[in-house]
Design an enzyme around this catalytic site. Structure first.
Site, PDB file in Angstrom:
ATOM      1  N   ASP A   1       0.888  -4.745  -1.642  1.00 38.13           N
ATOM      2  CA  ASP A   1       1.002  -4.936  -0.189  1.00 38.13           C
ATOM      3  C   ASP A   1       2.139  -5.905   0.132  1.00 38.13           C
ATOM      4  O   ASP A   1       2.910  -5.692   1.072  1.00 38.13           O
ATOM      5  CB  ASP A   1      -0.324  -5.392   0.434  1.00 38.13           C
ATOM      6  CG  ASP A   1      -1.132  -6.326  -0.453  1.00 38.13           C
ATOM      7  OD1 ASP A   1      -0.706  -6.584  -1.595  1.00 38.13           O
ATOM      8  OD2 ASP A   1      -2.182  -6.811  -0.004  1.00 38.13           O
TER       9      ASP A   1
ATOM     10  N   ASP B   1       9.357   6.003  -0.892  1.00 39.45           N
ATOM     11  CA  ASP B   1       9.721   6.539   0.431  1.00 39.45           C
ATOM     12  C   ASP B   1      10.126   5.405   1.365  1.00 39.45           C
ATOM     13  O   ASP B   1      11.025   5.564   2.200  1.00 39.45           O
ATOM     14  CB  ASP B   1       8.561   7.329   1.045  1.00 39.45           C
ATOM     15  CG  ASP B   1       8.642   8.808   0.710  1.00 39.45           C
ATOM     16  OD1 ASP B   1       9.176   9.124  -0.370  1.00 39.45           O
ATOM     17  OD2 ASP B   1       8.189   9.645   1.513  1.00 39.45           O
TER      18      ASP B   1
ATOM     19  N   TYR C   1      -3.356  10.503  -9.394  1.00 36.64           N
ATOM     20  CA  TYR C   1      -2.971  11.889  -9.119  1.00 36.64           C
ATOM     21  C   TYR C   1      -3.465  12.853 -10.198  1.00 36.64           C
ATOM     22  O   TYR C   1      -3.462  14.063 -10.006  1.00 36.64           O
ATOM     23  CB  TYR C   1      -1.451  12.018  -8.983  1.00 36.64           C
ATOM     24  CG  TYR C   1      -0.876  11.354  -7.728  1.00 36.64           C
ATOM     25  CD1 TYR C   1      -1.699  10.757  -6.786  1.00 36.64           C
ATOM     26  CD2 TYR C   1       0.491  11.345  -7.497  1.00 36.64           C
ATOM     27  CE1 TYR C   1      -1.187  10.143  -5.664  1.00 36.64           C
ATOM     28  CE2 TYR C   1       1.017  10.733  -6.356  1.00 36.64           C
ATOM     29  CZ  TYR C   1       0.171  10.137  -5.453  1.00 36.64           C
ATOM     30  OH  TYR C   1       0.677   9.535  -4.331  1.00 36.64           O
TER      31      TYR C   1
ATOM     32  N   ASP D   1       5.003   6.221  -5.479  1.00 36.90           N
ATOM     33  CA  ASP D   1       5.230   7.317  -4.541  1.00 36.90           C
ATOM     34  C   ASP D   1       5.452   6.742  -3.142  1.00 36.90           C
ATOM     35  O   ASP D   1       6.404   7.097  -2.424  1.00 36.90           O
ATOM     36  CB  ASP D   1       3.989   8.226  -4.561  1.00 36.90           C
ATOM     37  CG  ASP D   1       4.217   9.549  -3.858  1.00 36.90           C
ATOM     38  OD1 ASP D   1       5.350   9.787  -3.401  1.00 36.90           O
ATOM     39  OD2 ASP D   1       3.263  10.337  -3.757  1.00 36.90           O
TER      40      ASP D   1
ATOM     41  N   LYS E   1      -2.090  -4.096  -7.968  1.00 35.74           N
ATOM     42  CA  LYS E   1      -3.096  -4.580  -7.012  1.00 35.74           C
ATOM     43  C   LYS E   1      -4.184  -5.263  -7.838  1.00 35.74           C
ATOM     44  O   LYS E   1      -5.371  -4.914  -7.767  1.00 35.74           O
ATOM     45  CB  LYS E   1      -3.611  -3.379  -6.201  1.00 35.74           C
ATOM     46  CG  LYS E   1      -4.492  -3.733  -5.019  1.00 35.74           C
ATOM     47  CD  LYS E   1      -3.780  -4.435  -3.886  1.00 35.74           C
ATOM     48  CE  LYS E   1      -4.767  -4.834  -2.802  1.00 35.74           C
ATOM     49  NZ  LYS E   1      -4.192  -5.771  -1.819  1.00 35.74           N
TER      50      LYS E   1
END
Ligand code: NAD
Length: 355
Positions: A223, A251, A141, A247, A191
């Site tokens: 994942d 959620d 980001y 992020d 990852k």
């Protein structure tokens, strides 16, 4: 104690939920005899309208003078097609960076009274109590270079995921320290089978672990973590991860609790703190008094604990939230059996439950 707080309501339902969070903060200050120095500032779409910038200099000045900042949410549909650096969300990213709040704490708890609000079966979600610690001021980001460029091969978009050892180490240590106050288990999510960035992440986390011999550490690919959050969410205590993975996973975590409107967050650096509900400005229900303010009110509880060290007051707010969840009134997102309450009615009920 003097509670020196900046409120940034922002856009959409940010205004409604912040109003109720401030109501609870005032109530706590009065009940426990603390003085409250509360200022209010602009951020997001409203700040663009009034000053031309999503994060005005004045807001940065006020935030640097306050010990804690309480934010609502940013985002207005009219900016949906604007480039990233002219969007309301740019104000939030800038504020996090200016305050140096590198560790974002997002607790996810399945309240017994709300099990039926979760889309998962009760037996999967009952007893879930996890904390996502998301790195907040680094990663893709913020990384440079970024942008959309035209070159010989046509149009190309570039974002850069970058982390230094120091950035990983400081948020890792925060996660281990928080795990010590809980069930003493950290799951670091990366990852590393694909990204060099994640390989450094895993190396730095592993090297910090021996300093916390009482905390168990395991590693999980992002994942798989997305899947395990649905299959077996009770297995998690503290989830430690980088900015973008956090992020997305938070959620996903939000729906375990039943409604995104219930989730608070705290963003901590070496000093001060930024407190905000996890949800956005929810244009679909803005201005209708339908927003659930419990995430914003839970963020006040976090502020009392982490910035001001007021544990009794913080526990009282948490207990009042639980009482309101158990006996009502609650807003429509929690699907109450009778008529749903308004945002203000929930705020008033939390104050009444505090006593
Ligand atoms: P959102 O979180 O605003 O809303 C998602 C869904 O959840 C909507 O249906 C909304 O009605 C519901 N919801 C959210 N909060 C609620 C609450 N307190 N009570 C009841 N229902 C609630 O996410 P979105 O719709 O993807 O984004 C809307 C805007 O908010 C966008 O501009 C986005 O960029 C912005 N946003 C801001 C933040 C932030 O300020 N931290 C976070 C996420 C999104």
């Amino acid at each position: 104690m003097n509670l020196n707080v900046l409120a940034l309501p922002g856009d959409g339902i940010g205004v409604e939920v912040t109003r109720e969070a401030v109501r609870v903060l005032r109530h706590v200050a009065q009940k426990w005899n603390h003085s409250l120095s509360l200022t209010e500032g602009l951020i997001g779409g409203i700040a663009i309208h009034q000053t031309g910038a999503p994060l005005p200099e004045e807001t940065l000045r006020l935030a640097s003078e306050a010990r804690a900042t309480l934010m609502g949410a940013v985002g207005l549909p009219e900016f949906d097609n604007a480039p990233p650096d002219q969007r309301p969300e740019k104000g939030l990213l800038g504020l996090r960076q200016a305050l140096g709040v590198y560790a974002n704490l997002r607790p996810v708890r399945a309240w017994r009274s709300q099990l039926d609000s979760s889309p998962l079966k009760n037996h999967l979600v009952e007893g879930v109590d996890l904390l996502i610690v998301r790195e907040l001021t680094g990663g893709i980001y913020y990384g440079q270079p970024r942008g959309i460029f035209d070159d010989a091969s046509g149009t190309r978009a570039v974002n850069t995921m970058t982390y230094t050892r120091l950035e990983i180490d400081r948020v890792t240590r925060r996660a281990f320290e928080l795990a010590r106050t809980r069930r003493k288990k950290v799951t670091s999510v990366d990852k590393s089978n694909v990204l060099e960035n994640s390989q450094l992440w895993r190396r730095v986390v592993t090297e910090a672990a021996p300093d916390y011999p009482d905390v168990a550490l395991d590693h999980m690919l992002v994942d798989n973590c997305a899947m395990q959050l649905i299959l077996n969410p009770r297995r998690f205590d503290v989830i430690l991860t980088e900015n973008m993975f956090g992020d997305i996973l938070s959620d996903e975590g939000a729906v375990l609790a039943g409604s995104i409107g219930m989730l608070p967050s705290a963003s901590l650096g070496d000093e001060g703190g930024l407190y905000e509900p996890v949800h956005g400005s929810a244009p679909d229900i803005a201005g209708q008094e339908k927003a659930n303010p419990l995430g914003a009110i839970g963020s006040v509880a976090a502020m009392l604990e982490y910035t001001f060290g007021l544990i009794e007051e913080s526990c009282a707010v948490d207990a009042a939230i639980q009482a309101v969840l158990a006996h009502g009134p609650v807003t429509a997102d929690l699907r109450p059996p009778g008529a749903p309450a308004t945002t203000a009615q929930v705020g008033e009920a939390v104050c009444a439950a505090i006593g």
